[in-house]
Structure formats: C-alpha cells, structure tokens
Design an enzyme around this catalytic site. Sequence first.
Site, PDB file in Angstrom:
ATOM      1  N   GLY A   1       0.400  -3.812   4.089  1.00 37.94           N
ATOM      2  CA  GLY A   1       0.112  -5.050   3.975  1.00 37.94           C
ATOM      3  C   GLY A   1       1.262  -6.070   4.617  1.00 37.94           C
TER       4      GLY A   1
ATOM      5  CG  HIS B   1      -5.823   2.065  -0.604  1.00 37.17           C
ATOM      6  ND1 HIS B   1      -4.938   2.549  -1.142  1.00 37.17           N
ATOM      7  CD2 HIS B   1      -5.713   1.106   0.261  1.00 37.17           C
ATOM      8  CE1 HIS B   1      -3.984   1.858  -0.605  1.00 37.17           C
ATOM      9  NE2 HIS B   1      -4.473   0.818   0.317  1.00 37.17           N
TER      10      HIS B   1
ATOM     11  CB  CYS C   1      -1.048   0.134   1.237  1.00 36.15           C
ATOM     12  SG  CYS C   1      -2.067  -1.273   1.184  1.00 36.15           S
TER      13      CYS C   1
ATOM     14  CB  CYS D   1      -1.157   0.694   7.642  1.00 35.91           C
ATOM     15  SG  CYS D   1      -2.706   0.220   6.685  1.00 35.91           S
TER      16      CYS D   1
END
Length: 414
Positions: free
Chosen positions: A401, A369, A113, A399
Amino acid sequence: MASRLSQIASHLGVGGKSSVTSQNADDVVIVSACRTALTKGKKGGFKDTNVEDLLTAALKGVLDRSGIDPKLIEDVAVGTVLSPGGGATLFRAGSLVAGIPNTAAVNAVNRQCSSGLQAVVQIAQEIQSGMIEVGIGAGAESMTQHYGAGAMGSISEACEANEEAADCTVPMGITSENVAKEFNVSRRDQDQFAADSYRKAEAAQKAGLFKEEIVPVKVTFSDPKSGDDKEIVVDQDDGIRYGTTFESLNKLKPAFDKDGYTTAGNASQVSDGAAAVLLMKRSKAKELGLPIIGKYVAAAVVGVPPRIMGVGPAFAIPAVLKKTGLTKDDIDIYEINEAFASQALMSIRHVGIDPAKVNPKGGAIAFGHPLGATGARQISTLLTELKRTNKKIGLTSMCIGTGMGMAAVFVSEA
C-alpha cells in the site's frame, strides 16, 4: 578459499544459480517455518481471538517444531499493519506467553502488506551483521478486530495539496481499477485468474498439502447462531470456497467502481492469521544440531506510483533477481501475493513469468491476506511446496500500500 569466494559472490549478487545454491558457514538459514490457518474476517475460526494470541501460536509452532531452547532467541520482529500501538506491547506479551524469555527483545514492523517479509529480512540482516545469532521473523494480524474505515487515519492539508502524496490515500480497490485500466487487464482475465486460485487451493486443501505448514490452534469461539462460547481447534483455512468457477465469479458486481472490474471474488479476502520463521547462521544450526529447511538469499524493495501501488512486484522481482544473478527462469516456484487479480496478473506478465510456476496451491484470493502476516506466511508455504515437489529455488513477492513492492529469494534444503 573456494567456499569463501562463493560466499562473496553470493553477497555481491554474481554467480547466479550455483552461487545461490552453494552452502557456506555464514549463510543465514531457516530451521523452522510455520503458520496458523487463515480464517475469514468477522466470520471465521479466529474472529474471537486476539492478535497477540495468534502470534503466540505461531511462535510456539516454530519453537516446538525445531526443538530449540527458547533461551537462545535474541530478537523477535513481528510484522503487523493494524494492531493498536503498532503492536509493540501486544507482541512483547505474546512472545512471553509463547515461552520466549524476557532476555529476548521484540519489535513490531510495519511496511504494510510486506510487513511479515520485512520482519524476516530484518532478522536475517541482524544475523548477517553480527547483531544477533538467533532470531524469529514473524507476522500477525486480526483484521476482524482492527480493520475498518478508521484504521488509515487522515493526512495533512499540505499532503493533500500534493497530488502524489494525496494518492497515498486512494482506496486499494481503486488502485486495482487503475492498474487494470492502465495495463489492459480485462475482467475476464481477472476472473479466470481468481477461479484458478480457488481451484488450486481447493485441490491442495483436499489433498492435505497445507497440513505440514499449519499449526493447529485451540481457541474460544462464540457461535453466532446460539451465542454460546465453545472451544474449537482451528487447523485449516476456512475461506476457500469449494466449487468456485469463472462463471460464478463473472456474475459478481464490481465492488469499487460501477464500471470497474474488481469484485469481492477477484480480490484478496479479509482474514486473520499469523506466521513465524526461525533463523540463524548455518554454522549455528550445525552447532545446535538443528535441521536446516531453507536458506535466505537476498531481498529487494522498490517504490512505484501510489495510484497503481499493485504493480510493486513487477519491479521488485527484477530487482532481487539482479541482486542474486538469477534469471526469471531459474526460479522454480513464485509465491506472489494476490492482493487483487489485476495487479498479480500485471506483475506476472510484466516480468514474463511462467504462470504454472506461480502460487501452485492458490493464493490470497482463495484463502486470505491477513496484512501483516502474509509475508511470513508465504515463506512457510513456499518452503513447504519446494520440499514436496523436490524443487530448489523460490521467490516471494507482494505489492505494498502507498506504492511499493518487495521480493525475496529463498533456497530449499529440506
């Protein structure tokens, strides 16, 4: 001499606000940043558009807006998570269509991300090291075409036998539930956070506050009702559901755990989109007579337990603040990716950030996103809002993954 000392202090992460906002010839600056609209996966305006064509639109956007000669581009880094073949071939092709000559190199970057931010930071570091003078950091994702159960693949028996390694495959929604339970983030608070995101995004869209950062893109769209293909211009985010309230969100059922708190309404949307950021040294921008809209200061990346991967910003933000000598209160605007309301709230609370400074135009819960694009998108959104509000220092974070977090500091000079 004073200028050189200021530059050294900035690189060492000392001196705080005055050091961060100082201007030196060797600063890595941004001369253009833009994004496409973000559209709903499987349903939105880009559902029939390939990821390389989304990238082409974003690259053309920064080239056209800056007026730079494309021959000066030496490297293009593109963040992506789901693109076939890692995106390498697709993005080389997309950059050529955008008008960047074959003398420029292209590479694809995947830090999940944060891929778009990682791509921008990579280009900034290439410039700092002298490897290149001019480059573009970007991100692109078609979740319509590439998102699904088969995207992650599987891990080996040896990895499955290691508890923490096995946690890398825990579904993202379950990691959100883990964060909520472990850090006492209530369903009420998550739904209120999501409602606020929608409210801010709706107000911003109605006021035209996204227009400056969005590049309109003409695409072919297959009408799901008639089956007819038609040309449309996609120039605004289509995932913002007007009139969304706490009450309407609170009626939704949990999506991942029947006793959980994470719903389709307080988690980020599956989306398609792209963004790009054009960087070079300040001295080069002045030589070329290009406008400077911002300065890259520093970035930090950290690891956290995979089972609570969403807490990444809670630790990445303090890490980059330490590197720059800034305090949390020195930051004027925070762009924190809203992967889930649970993790965004936990991170804001853990760092002690004033919520009024976070995502003033809403975030991923409201408008989406697209995994590899978000990091670059947030820079465009951040610099545009800093300029509009006449503020100076911004921080972007997300954040990641499998348990990581990334954050970076930028200064507006527009």
